[in-house]
Design a protein around this motif. Structure first.
Motif, mmCIF file in Angstrom:
data_model
loop_
_atom_site.group_PDB
_atom_site.id
_atom_site.type_symbol
_atom_site.label_atom_id
_atom_site.label_comp_id
_atom_site.label_asym_id
_atom_site.label_seq_id
_atom_site.Cartn_x
_atom_site.Cartn_y
_atom_site.Cartn_z
ATOM 1 N N ARG A 253 42.557 34.507 55.317
ATOM 2 C CA ARG A 253 42.536 33.331 54.435
ATOM 3 C C ARG A 253 42.298 33.718 52.981
ATOM 4 O O ARG A 253 42.581 32.931 52.070
ATOM 5 C CB ARG A 253 41.444 32.358 54.887
ATOM 6 C CG ARG A 253 41.653 31.799 56.275
ATOM 7 C CD ARG A 253 42.889 30.928 56.340
ATOM 8 N NE ARG A 253 43.171 30.500 57.705
ATOM 9 C CZ ARG A 253 44.241 29.807 58.055
ATOM 10 N NH1 ARG A 253 45.126 29.466 57.148
ATOM 11 N NH2 ARG A 253 44.434 29.470 59.302
ATOM 12 N N THR A 255 43.721 36.161 51.384
ATOM 13 C CA THR A 255 44.813 36.948 50.824
ATOM 14 C C THR A 255 45.566 36.264 49.686
ATOM 15 O O THR A 255 46.446 36.882 49.076
ATOM 16 C CB THR A 255 45.822 37.346 51.924
ATOM 17 O OG1 THR A 255 46.236 36.173 52.633
ATOM 18 C CG2 THR A 255 45.198 38.329 52.895
ATOM 19 N N CYS A 256 45.236 35.008 49.374
ATOM 20 C CA CYS A 256 45.862 34.384 48.206
ATOM 21 C C CYS A 256 45.050 34.656 46.941
ATOM 22 O O CYS A 256 45.407 34.178 45.854
ATOM 23 C CB CYS A 256 46.025 32.881 48.408
ATOM 24 S SG CYS A 256 44.480 31.975 48.577
ATOM 25 N N LEU A 257 43.980 35.441 47.073
ATOM 26 C CA LEU A 257 43.158 35.808 45.921
ATOM 27 C C LEU A 257 43.559 37.190 45.417
ATOM 28 O O LEU A 257 44.035 38.042 46.188
ATOM 29 C CB LEU A 257 41.674 35.800 46.316
ATOM 30 C CG LEU A 257 41.114 34.463 46.816
ATOM 31 C CD1 LEU A 257 39.662 34.631 47.238
ATOM 32 C CD2 LEU A 257 41.237 33.392 45.737
ATOM 33 N N PHE A 261 45.030 41.594 50.220
ATOM 34 C CA PHE A 261 46.400 41.487 50.712
ATOM 35 C C PHE A 261 46.543 42.107 52.097
ATOM 36 O O PHE A 261 45.701 42.904 52.525
ATOM 37 C CB PHE A 261 47.367 42.183 49.748
ATOM 38 C CG PHE A 261 47.002 43.626 49.453
ATOM 39 C CD1 PHE A 261 47.474 44.655 50.245
ATOM 40 C CD2 PHE A 261 46.167 43.933 48.389
ATOM 41 C CE1 PHE A 261 47.138 45.981 49.984
ATOM 42 C CE2 PHE A 261 45.813 45.255 48.109
ATOM 43 C CZ PHE A 261 46.299 46.278 48.917
ATOM 44 N N LYS A 337 41.009 27.365 54.552
ATOM 45 C CA LYS A 337 42.166 27.425 53.657
ATOM 46 C C LYS A 337 41.923 26.607 52.397
ATOM 47 O O LYS A 337 42.200 27.057 51.273
ATOM 48 C CB LYS A 337 43.411 26.919 54.387
ATOM 49 C CG LYS A 337 44.682 27.013 53.551
ATOM 50 C CD LYS A 337 45.889 26.551 54.363
ATOM 51 C CE LYS A 337 47.162 26.645 53.529
ATOM 52 N NZ LYS A 337 48.354 26.192 54.298
ATOM 53 N N VAL A 340 39.416 28.397 50.006
ATOM 54 C CA VAL A 340 39.994 29.495 49.238
ATOM 55 C C VAL A 340 40.948 28.976 48.169
ATOM 56 O O VAL A 340 41.013 29.509 47.056
ATOM 57 C CB VAL A 340 40.700 30.496 50.179
ATOM 58 C CG1 VAL A 340 41.366 31.617 49.381
ATOM 59 C CG2 VAL A 340 39.691 31.095 51.165
ATOM 60 N N GLU A 341 41.695 27.923 48.491
ATOM 61 C CA GLU A 341 42.574 27.310 47.490
ATOM 62 C C GLU A 341 41.776 26.822 46.289
ATOM 63 O O GLU A 341 42.195 26.983 45.139
ATOM 64 C CB GLU A 341 43.359 26.161 48.119
ATOM 65 C CG GLU A 341 44.449 26.613 49.077
ATOM 66 C CD GLU A 341 45.114 25.440 49.777
ATOM 67 O OE1 GLU A 341 44.575 24.303 49.699
ATOM 68 O OE2 GLU A 341 46.172 25.654 50.416
ATOM 69 N N ALA A 344 40.634 29.784 44.203
ATOM 70 C CA ALA A 344 41.739 30.299 43.388
ATOM 71 C C ALA A 344 42.018 29.384 42.205
ATOM 72 O O ALA A 344 42.210 29.845 41.071
ATOM 73 C CB ALA A 344 42.988 30.469 44.246
ATOM 74 N N LYS A 345 42.042 28.080 42.459
ATOM 75 C CA LYS A 345 42.342 27.115 41.393
ATOM 76 C C LYS A 345 41.307 27.179 40.279
ATOM 77 O O LYS A 345 41.639 27.096 39.090
ATOM 78 C CB LYS A 345 42.394 25.710 41.979
ATOM 79 C CG LYS A 345 42.697 24.618 40.948
ATOM 80 C CD LYS A 345 42.751 23.246 41.602
ATOM 81 C CE LYS A 345 43.019 22.158 40.561
ATOM 82 N NZ LYS A 345 43.072 20.807 41.197
#
Length: 364
Positions: A253, A255-257, A261, A337, A340-341, A344-345
């Motif tokens: 979860r 890996t969007c940071l 990866f 999810k 983490v979103e 990131a935001k």
């Protein structure tokens, strides 16, 4: 499992991880090469009248042969000094003995890859040192993308009563540092994943968390964990969502940071599971991470022999109604999810509010 022993070899974090004299890592590639690139680099002739010397000390856990790699170019303003402007590269041991060295004199205004073979004769602390060559006129070579990759299976270091210990060397009875203080390891499981396994089943590929990606300089070195292995997130975003500033989130979860990866490499690796009397938060390269939580998902991933070994130690696990309790909040996957979103935001790092607990400090 290759690990880059060099911290901040891209200089994206400025001087972080580096020491020495006349360090200049605050300019972009375009300032030296006029190519419009915003990539940050280091100059090997910082200020007129000063000798630039950059160095970084790291620890090698075993005797091993590898190579130091990096990119270097001659800045446009130094074209008239091509062949004389550059720097020396040395790797020395803790006694000051040089074990590898090279002279680098780039002659082109675009990055060229260089490599220096190095053999570490034994475990210990070593220092990479790069020293300016040529006229001391602030017009020299630039360097970027410094890597020293060493392959150690199960090498992620776990904090124990005797200091950091590679996960591959953890054994039953070892006292490991946790949020609740030192706790004895009750069982250790190891699963060997081959390169062929990774090709056939991409879901077995690990998640790489690069040094510093979680915040606060953590982890201290790159680590690789299985996709569903949970890392601690400590943030005010957790507080807003769950009423506590800590939550455990599956590595996949994250890996969007930046700096986290799915590792594309297909090389043999080991997954190590550490089980305690209770679910614990341990320190993996300094980063808070979960021990094995013996829930339904974990049971499905373990072999029958491993489950029997655990049942011999914890007979209650044979009860179909047995339910392991997590050491921290484990949100449902959709909530993980969303967490983490939001991180990131808002450009919050996962460990933005993390401080070692009293148990960890006492153990240290």
């Amino acid at each position: 499992m290759p690990t880059n022993l060099i911290v901040n070899g891209t200089f994206n974090a400025g001087n972080f991880g580096w020491s020495g004299n006349d360090l200049e890592t605050n300019h972009r590639e375009s300032a030296y090469l006029g190519n419009g690139s915003n990539n940050r680099v280091a100059e090997m002739d910082g200020r007129r009248g000063q000798i630039t010397e950059m160095e970084q000390t790291f620890t090698v856990e075993d005797a091993v042969s590898t190579e130091l790699t990096f990119d270097s170019a001659l800045r446009v303003a130094s074209n008239g000094q091509a062949g004389s402007e550059g720097f020396t590269v040395e790797i020395v041991d803790s006694s000051g003995t040089t074990i590898a060295n090279s002279t680098i004199l780039p002659t082109t205004n675009f990055f060229t890859a260089f490599s220096v073979p190095v053999t570490f004769p034994s475990a210990g602390d070593y220092t990479l040192r790069m020293t300016e060559l040529g006229r001391n006129d602030s017009l020299g070579a630039i360097v970027d993308n410094i890597e020293l990759l060493v392959c150690f299976h199960g090498s992620t270091r776990i904090e124990t009563v005797n200091g950091p210990k590679p996960a591959r060397d953890i054994t039953e009875g070892d006292l490991v540092m946790t949020e609740r203080g030192l706790q004895p390891v009750r069982w250790v499981g190891r699963r060997r994943i081959t390169a062929e396994d990774l090709v056939e089943n991409k879901n077995l590929r690990p998640v790489t968390i690069t040094a510093g990606a979680l915040g606060g300089g953590l982890p201290m070195r790159d680590i690789r964990v299985s996709r569903q292995h949970r890392m601690l997130v400590c943030s005010k975003v957790c507080q807003r969502m769950f009423g506590t500033d800590k939550a455990l989130v599956a590595a996949i979860r994250l890996t969007c940071l930046p700096g986290i990866f799915i590792d594309p490499r297909t090389e043999d690796l080991d997954y190590v599971h550490i089980l305690f009397d209770e679910h614990e938060i341990v320190l993996a390269e300094g980063a808070p991470s979960e021990s094995l939580l013996l829930g339904d998902e974990a049971k499905r991933s373990l072999s029958p022999d491993a489950l029997q070994e655990i049942a011999d130690i914890f007979p209650d696990t044979l009860d179909p109604q047995h339910s392991a309790l997590p050491g921290e909040v484990v949100p449902a996957l959709p909530q993980q999810k969303k967490l983490v979103e939001r991180l990131a935001k808002n450009k919050h790092l996962p460990l933005s509010r993390y401080q070692r607990t009293e148990g960890e400090r006492v153990a240290a």
